[in-house]
Design an enzyme around this catalytic site. Structure first.
Site, short mmCIF file in Angstrom:
data_model
loop_
_atom_site.label_atom_id
_atom_site.label_comp_id
_atom_site.label_asym_id
_atom_site.label_seq_id
_atom_site.Cartn_x
_atom_site.Cartn_y
_atom_site.Cartn_z
N ASP A 26 79.59 -12.29 26.70
CA ASP A 26 80.51 -13.06 25.86
C ASP A 26 81.02 -14.30 26.57
OD1 ASP A 26 82.22 -11.73 27.64
OD2 ASP A 26 83.66 -11.12 26.09
N HIS A 27 81.28 -14.14 27.87
CA HIS A 27 81.82 -15.29 28.63
C HIS A 27 81.83 -14.98 30.12
CE1 HIS A 27 85.49 -12.93 29.04
NE2 HIS A 27 85.63 -12.88 27.72
N HIS B 271 85.55 -5.67 32.16
CA HIS B 271 86.64 -6.63 31.94
C HIS B 271 87.39 -6.86 33.24
CE1 HIS B 271 90.23 -8.52 30.26
NE2 HIS B 271 89.55 -8.69 29.13
N GLU C 212 80.94 -7.66 27.66
CA GLU C 212 82.14 -8.27 28.23
C GLU C 212 81.86 -8.93 29.59
OE1 GLU C 212 85.30 -8.64 27.02
OE2 GLU C 212 85.86 -9.57 28.92
N THR D 16 87.00 -13.95 23.95
CA THR D 16 85.97 -13.03 23.48
C THR D 16 85.73 -13.17 21.97
OG1 THR D 16 86.23 -11.40 25.21
CG2 THR D 16 85.49 -10.57 23.11
C1 GP9 Z 1 89.66 -7.07 23.93
C2 GP9 Z 1 88.40 -7.53 24.54
C3 GP9 Z 1 88.62 -8.48 25.67
O1 GP9 Z 1 89.53 -6.49 22.67
O2 GP9 Z 1 87.50 -7.99 23.61
O3 GP9 Z 1 88.93 -9.77 25.30
P1 GP9 Z 1 89.10 -10.94 26.38
O4 GP9 Z 1 90.35 -10.63 27.16
O5 GP9 Z 1 87.88 -10.91 27.28
O6 GP9 Z 1 89.17 -12.21 25.60
#
Ligand code: GP9
Length: 430
Positions: A254-255, A194, A38, A81
């Site tokens: 992921d980003h 996150h 994440e 994500t």
């Molecule tokens: C939620 C997690 C976060 O299940 O994968 O998603 P995001 O807010 O980063 O798109």
């Protein structure tokens, strides 16, 4: 109509020629473990803050038997994500006209989980949050995952942020993996790092300067170190379970985590990195592929994005790709790459080996910006015009393929409409 859009690097891969490719099959027959981390940006890798190494574990991994792709970028549409997952597993662009998992849940896919299942693997997904978030629960069967372990399958001890903390997530995921036969494809999506990166104070390890305390930047560094520690813990668990030696383990962000529109973060990062913090650094993520016992370790700087993951890993695993419509390429053997973007910068912006091109927010080409990727010197945007148009065509072709559910019957489709010269340029189709 696909028109004359060339869908790169797919189709009719001669098995003998494939075997001659660099690093072909170095991970053949191993379990595949993919960790999508994440909000994990590349700038923290191999970097220190006030003498403190931010990602000691990942740095060790990179220095060992790993391929480190240091010019790798996120590939998102509107699904954030979930789009990172979608691009990674399917080598096709997510759309900006909705959330791809939800929009294309009825489509037939031929992505990595399916390809590995054809080789006798069990494909499993793990994520410690609500199963219906980003429509994962309805999308995953079509993606090829045979079982999705979500929040309800984990014991949520000592939650952080969204929920299950990364240490618990990894420990419990390994216990679940133990209930399966090898080989397996385990796709693990972490959560702790996150936004807004609020880590309990007793878990914070980085000594921050007073001016960075209480900032998103400072909190991000703490959280990144926590996740790096959790990754080390995961690798230990894999060793304890006897999986490590027989696995290839890929890790990528992921980003972005810190956005350029947050002016405080931007300003701090410009000081810290000693360069302008633009969209190219914001969208820059690490990809590390670790193959223990292979003797292979290298940094690969060919530009790529998450659409390049599947062909890259399939080369390492020695699996010929029968997904005929893919947009990525194997970054080990490619000599030139491209990162083109649809979201978090103006649609059609791209990074080539030479240039960074940023389309203007008003979509007026002459108001766009471009600079030399190596020197940062401004360049004439007209040098980017033809590539900008190609990028838009690629995105349009990808969307067409998804809208018309062409992936699964692409073999037939290719056979019927391919050009005879083998260039992979598809013919017209109403
Ligand atoms: C939620 C997690 C976060 O299940 O994968 O998603 P995001 O807010 O980063 O798109």
């Amino acid at each position: 109509i696909l028109g004359n859009v060339s869908i790169k690097n797919k189709i009719y891969q001669d098995p003998e020629a494939l075997k001659a490719q660099k690093y072909w099959g170095i991970a053949e027959g191993r379990n595949l473990i993919v960790i999508q981390i994440e909000s994990f940006q590349d700038f923290v890798v191999n970097r220190s803050y006030e003498g403190q190494v931010l990602t000691p574990f990942l740095n060790e991994l990179i220095a060992g038997e790993s391929l480190y792709f240091d010019s790798y970028y996120q590939q998102l549409g509107m699904g954030n994500t979930s789009d990172a997952e979608f691009a990674t597993n399917n080598a096709i662009y997510p759309t900006v006209y909705g959330q791809s998992y939800a929009l294309y849940q009825e489509n037939d896919f031929r992505g990595l989980p399916w390809q590995l299942r054809d080789q006798g693997y069990t494909a499993l997904a793990f994520h410690g949050y609500k199963g219906d978030f980003w429509s994962r629960d309805i999308a995953y069967p079509g993606q090829g995952f045979e079982r999705f372990y979500s929040e309800k399958d984990f014991v949520i001890n000592e939650p952080i942020g969204f929920g299950l903390n990364d240490f618990e997530f990894f420990e419990q995921s390994v216990e679940i993996l133990k209930t399966y036969k090898q080989p397996f494809y385990g796709f693990l999506i972490t959560l702790s790092n996150h936004h807004p990166y609020q880590l309990p104070s007793e878990l914070q390890e980085i000594e921050l300067n007073p001016e960075h305390q209480g900032t998103l930047f400072g909190d991000y560094l703490q959280s990144v170190r926590y996740t790096d520690n959790a990754l080390r813990f995961f690798f230990e668990k894999l060793k304890d379970a006897g999986y490590y030696e027989n696995s290839v383990i890929a890790l990528y962000g992921d980003h972005h985590g810190l956005v350029i529109t947050d002016l405080e973060s931007k300003s701090i990062l410009e000081d810290y990195l000693d360069k302008p913090y633009e969209f190219d650094e914001m969208l820059h993520i690490p990809l590390i592929v670790h193959t223990p016992g292979s003797g292979v370790g290298e940094t690969i700087s060919t530009i790529g994005t998450q659409v390049d993951f599947m062909p890259t890993i399939m080369n390492l695993m020695g699996i010929p790709n029968d997904n005929f419509l893919i947009f990525g390429q194997d970054l080990v053997n490619a000599t030139e790459g491209l990162a083109a973007f649809q979201a978090y910068t103006a649609f059609g912006s791209f990074i080539s080996e030479d240039f960074v091109f940023e389309m203007s927010r008003e979509y007026i080409f002459n108001k766009s910006r471009a600079w030399n990727r190596k020197t940062g010197e401004p360049v004439d945007v007209n040098l980017c015009y033809s590539q900008y148009n190609e990028v838009k065509e690629e995105f349009a072709a990808s969307k067409y393929i998804l809208d018309h559910n062409l992936l699964a019957d692409a073999k037939t489709y290719y056979g019927e409409f391919a050009s005879e010269d083998g260039t992979g340029i598809l013919g017209q189709r109403e």
